[in-house]
Scaffold this motif. Sequence first.
Motif, short mmCIF file in Angstrom:
data_model
loop_
_atom_site.label_atom_id
_atom_site.label_comp_id
_atom_site.label_asym_id
_atom_site.label_seq_id
_atom_site.Cartn_x
_atom_site.Cartn_y
_atom_site.Cartn_z
N ALA A 96 0.82 -1.22 0.00
CA ALA A 96 0.00 0.00 0.00
C ALA A 96 0.85 1.26 0.00
CB ALA A 96 -0.92 0.01 1.22
N PHE A 97 2.12 1.13 0.35
CA PHE A 97 2.98 2.31 0.46
C PHE A 97 3.89 2.46 -0.76
CE2 PHE A 97 2.20 0.67 4.83
CZ PHE A 97 1.28 1.64 5.19
N GLN A 98 3.32 2.18 -1.91
CA GLN A 98 4.00 2.40 -3.18
C GLN A 98 3.06 3.18 -4.09
OE1 GLN A 98 6.39 -1.43 -4.38
NE2 GLN A 98 4.63 -2.07 -3.21
N GLN A 99 3.62 4.07 -4.87
CA GLN A 99 2.80 4.88 -5.77
C GLN A 99 2.42 4.12 -7.03
OE1 GLN A 99 1.68 7.94 -5.15
NE2 GLN A 99 2.78 8.43 -3.29
N ALA A 100 3.06 2.98 -7.29
CA ALA A 100 2.73 2.14 -8.44
C ALA A 100 3.12 0.72 -8.10
CB ALA A 100 3.44 2.63 -9.69
N LEU A 101 2.49 -0.24 -8.76
CA LEU A 101 2.64 -1.65 -8.41
C LEU A 101 3.22 -2.49 -9.56
CD1 LEU A 101 1.68 -2.07 -5.50
CD2 LEU A 101 0.20 -0.40 -6.63
N PHE A 102 3.57 -3.73 -9.22
CA PHE A 102 4.28 -4.69 -10.07
C PHE A 102 5.75 -4.29 -10.18
CE2 PHE A 102 -0.08 -5.30 -11.89
CZ PHE A 102 -0.23 -6.64 -11.56
N TYR A 103 6.57 -5.23 -10.55
CA TYR A 103 8.00 -4.93 -10.69
C TYR A 103 8.24 -3.84 -11.71
CZ TYR A 103 9.68 -8.94 -7.95
OH TYR A 103 9.98 -9.81 -6.92
N ASP A 104 7.37 -3.75 -12.72
CA ASP A 104 7.56 -2.74 -13.76
C ASP A 104 6.73 -1.48 -13.52
OD1 ASP A 104 5.02 -3.65 -14.42
OD2 ASP A 104 5.75 -4.93 -16.03
N LEU A 105 6.11 -1.39 -12.35
CA LEU A 105 5.35 -0.20 -11.94
C LEU A 105 4.25 0.17 -12.93
CD1 LEU A 105 8.28 2.05 -10.60
CD2 LEU A 105 6.72 0.63 -9.29
N ARG A 106 3.67 -0.82 -13.59
CA ARG A 106 2.67 -0.51 -14.63
C ARG A 106 1.28 -0.24 -14.09
NH1 ARG A 106 3.30 -6.17 -14.96
NH2 ARG A 106 1.35 -7.37 -14.85
N SER A 107 1.04 -0.59 -12.83
CA SER A 107 -0.29 -0.42 -12.27
C SER A 107 -0.31 0.73 -11.26
CB SER A 107 -0.76 -1.70 -11.58
OG SER A 107 -2.04 -1.54 -11.03
N PRO A 108 -1.25 1.66 -11.38
CA PRO A 108 -1.26 2.83 -10.49
C PRO A 108 -1.90 2.60 -9.13
CG PRO A 108 -3.01 3.01 -12.11
CD PRO A 108 -2.25 1.77 -12.45
N SER A 109 -2.58 1.46 -8.93
CA SER A 109 -3.25 1.25 -7.64
C SER A 109 -3.41 -0.23 -7.35
CB SER A 109 -4.64 1.90 -7.65
OG SER A 109 -5.52 1.18 -8.51
N LEU A 110 -3.68 -0.54 -6.09
CA LEU A 110 -3.93 -1.93 -5.70
C LEU A 110 -5.19 -2.48 -6.36
CD1 LEU A 110 -2.95 -1.76 -1.93
CD2 LEU A 110 -1.86 -3.19 -3.68
N GLU A 111 -6.18 -1.60 -6.56
CA GLU A 111 -7.40 -2.02 -7.24
C GLU A 111 -7.10 -2.46 -8.68
OE1 GLU A 111 -9.06 0.24 -3.80
OE2 GLU A 111 -7.33 0.44 -5.10
N ASP A 112 -6.30 -1.66 -9.37
CA ASP A 112 -5.94 -2.01 -10.75
C ASP A 112 -5.07 -3.26 -10.78
OD1 ASP A 112 -7.24 0.08 -12.12
OD2 ASP A 112 -5.65 1.47 -11.57
N GLN A 113 -4.20 -3.40 -9.80
CA GLN A 113 -3.34 -4.58 -9.75
C GLN A 113 -4.19 -5.85 -9.60
OE1 GLN A 113 -1.13 -5.42 -6.18
NE2 GLN A 113 0.69 -6.01 -7.34
N ALA A 114 -5.20 -5.79 -8.73
CA ALA A 114 -6.06 -6.96 -8.53
C ALA A 114 -6.74 -7.38 -9.83
CB ALA A 114 -7.12 -6.65 -7.45
N ALA A 115 -7.25 -6.41 -10.57
CA ALA A 115 -7.92 -6.71 -11.84
C ALA A 115 -6.93 -7.28 -12.85
CB ALA A 115 -8.58 -5.45 -12.39
#
Length: 594
Positions: free
Chosen positions: A355-374
């Motif tokens: 939750a304490f990252q501004q973007a997710l995945f190793y390549d930072l392609r997802s802007p939120s945890l919600e988007d990452q889940a999808a």
Amino acid sequence: MRSHSGTIIILLFLIFLLPCCKKAQSPKEVLYVQFNNDLSTLIFRNEQFLGFVRTMKNKAELQAEFLKLRMQYKKVEAFTEYFFPTTVRLVNGAPLDEVEDEENAVFEPGGLQVIEELIYTTDLLERDELVRHVRKLNVNLMRIKKLWVDIQVTDSHVLDALRLELFRLITLGISGFDTPASGHAVKESQQVLQSFQQYLKVYEEMIPSFKKLYDQTESAIAFLSKTKSFNELDRATFIADYINPICRNLHAYQKSAAIPFIRDRRLLRGDAATLFEPGAFDAEALLTNSRFAASADRIALGQKLFYDVRISGNGKTSCGSCHQPQLAYSDGQKTSKGFANEVMTRNAPTIRYAAFQQALFYDLRSPSLEDQAADVIHNKKEMHGSMQDIARLIGSDAEYIKLFRKAYPGIKNVPPAYIQNSLAVFVRSINPFNSSFDRYMRGDKQALTLDERKGFNLFMGKARCGTCHFVPLFNGTVPPDYQRTESEVLGVTMNTDWKNPRLDKDAGRGAHNHFPQWQHAFKTSTLRNVSKTAPYMHNGAYESLQQVMEFYNEGGGAGLGLPVPNQTLATDKLRLTKPEVKLIILFMESLTDH
């Protein structure tokens, strides 16, 4: 004559009276002028330095003049960083190209760190290049000077800026983050504290505990002055015994004076007394809509979905398959197995503290945890599921119906956004911050052993780990405002054969954003619970922390001789001894939650 004399007496009386009638300046008004004067001095010193650059032939003398310039910058750093974050990147930003993905543009770095690299070199001085950068620095300092005219300063802003400057000191300053070539971090840290004293002094009459604050700061300065070198600084003691007490005292004063804390929905709460307090970080700060805020019922729904294999396309894979609690929500595999038992190309990172990252995945392609889940659910190689199928599952299962109605009362259907949110809410709930390191920084002196403290000092000093894994999140989210999450190019190898190294082919961010600077760039993962999350790196190539440290000790891929022209990790060898490596690993193991 008598009348004339009387007039003179009255005029003289008025002349003496007027200064007495002049309205006394408030502390923030005094500070406003003081900063303006310090900024003017910085501009003057930079203009002086430009003259030295053009005429001086002795590099050591030029470096000495540069240190004076740096020290003057440290006087104004608290407020330049606070009020002018965009411009200040060109004043004291990292000496790396600034990539603006949305603008599809790359901007040349500039400022003090770039200048430092040019003068702290064994090569001949590139005088024309140095002149160009010093002149650019002057342009940006003048820009700050002009912008300052329109800044409306409040007491809340002043205290917030000073608080963040103390946090900047213990995260970036003492790690040498912005002095990699000169090694003057300890001297500059003393200047930061002296400046803190001077700016806080304007509030002396308003702060009942001012003398205590002043004396605490004086003690911290004295502690630094006794340190002989950058590598010898006892950072654990400095933070826990000197800076944290100052921060708590400053917080107590602001609270008692009823000066509002800044609340602007950032990861680091505006009312956090120190970086290490329980609740200092807000896991929901990045939410764009308050209707998706956490609740116990939403966490319960998300947790059930997280471990339910029915949300995958084959009914055999759940989120928990790759993120297991006993392994700090990783899976212990080199690279994970996805749908139909297919081997993936990347290692499953921990999702604790995600939750304490501004973007997710190793390549930072997802802007939120919600988007990452999808993304994970829809990915044909990972779960091969669909939100529509999950919605039907929730709508047809009695237990799910009950959970969903409690979590989202009044919502009749099951929109995909609510499924994503419930999973994200669960992930945001698993950030305990209760490691031995956390307890030590909160005042439990017995929580860390002497060797673990030595390891922390090496981590933040000689080993340079703290310049990428920032305290206290130990990920790439940059302090002290924690508004930006960085990626790094390390030149990660395919295996641990250091004599015959081969560069891993994964392009990382470069696969989605085709900037040369981002080829083989990956997010800086958190080191919290790192003892449970082996194997390491995006490709799981390193089985142990010992191997990870060996890689860094060699200077990454480029240090091993591989062609990594855009490597952001320093390529020079760290020259850590075996006992030092052991101490650093002991410290990293202290980051395990209990």
